[in-house]
Design a protein around this motif. Structure first.
Motif: not given
Length: 190
Positions: A83-100
């Protein structure tokens, strides 16, 4: 050290097929068997990767894991928010489920608090459960100085430099609502 601590392996034996062989492969204590066929070796390697991923999900929320991930976030190793309005904010990895096996890893932006698909195709092969659903939030709780300020500016749609009048959008929404209600009424009358 983390892998060798049996406490950290609690409950993983039920989730990983060929657990003992996979654990032995991870700790370099697997005895080479010349009679082992290719399919068995591939299955053990796959189980070892899965076991390592599940251990990774547990490690990143420990004190040592959070320190390492703090450094990775500071260097924006996971990328930046699209997003342009986030001004190059660093992102983090995330899982949308805890089940593999359910969803691939996604990227979470702490500024806009949204989740994005990673642009690199190689990330589609990484299971989201290997990071877990809690990791980014735990990191931001432990290191509150990483929490960015929320953006005050909002995108304002314009046509030839003029703001679009609010009633145009309201009329469009009213038309959509009326059409959906007509469709609902038609299903009840049939």
């Amino acid at each position: 050290d983390y892998i060798n601590d049996r406490f950290n392996l609690t409950g993983l034996g039920a989730e990983v097929p060929r657990y003992s062989e996979a654990y032995a492969l991870l700790t370099d204590s697997l005895e080479a068997d010349d009679n082992e066929d290719e399919a068995t070796r591939v299955e053990i390697e796959s189980s070892a990767r899965h076991l390592y991923g599940l251990l990774h999900a547990r490690f990143v929320v420990t004190g040592r894991g959070l320190v390492k991930m703090f450094e990775k976030l500071r260097h924006a190793e996971f990328g930046r928010c699209p997003r342009v309005l986030c001004h190059n904010q660093a992102v983090l990895p995330i899982g949308l489920a805890d089940v593999a096996g359910l969803r691939a890893v996604m990227l979470y932006c702490p500024r806009c608090e949204d989740v994005y698909a990673p642009p690199a195709r190689r990330h589609a092969l990484v299971d989201g459960a290997y990071f877990g659903t809690s990791f980014p939030h735990m990191l931001l709780q432990v290191y509150p100085q990483l929490m960015p300020t929320k953006p005050n500016d909002r995108y304002i749609p314009r046509i030839f430099g003029f703001k679009i009048h609010q009633t145009a959008d309201e009329q469009r929404k009213q038309d959509q609502l009326r059409d959906s209600q007509k469709q609902r009424l038609l299903t009840y009358t049939e």
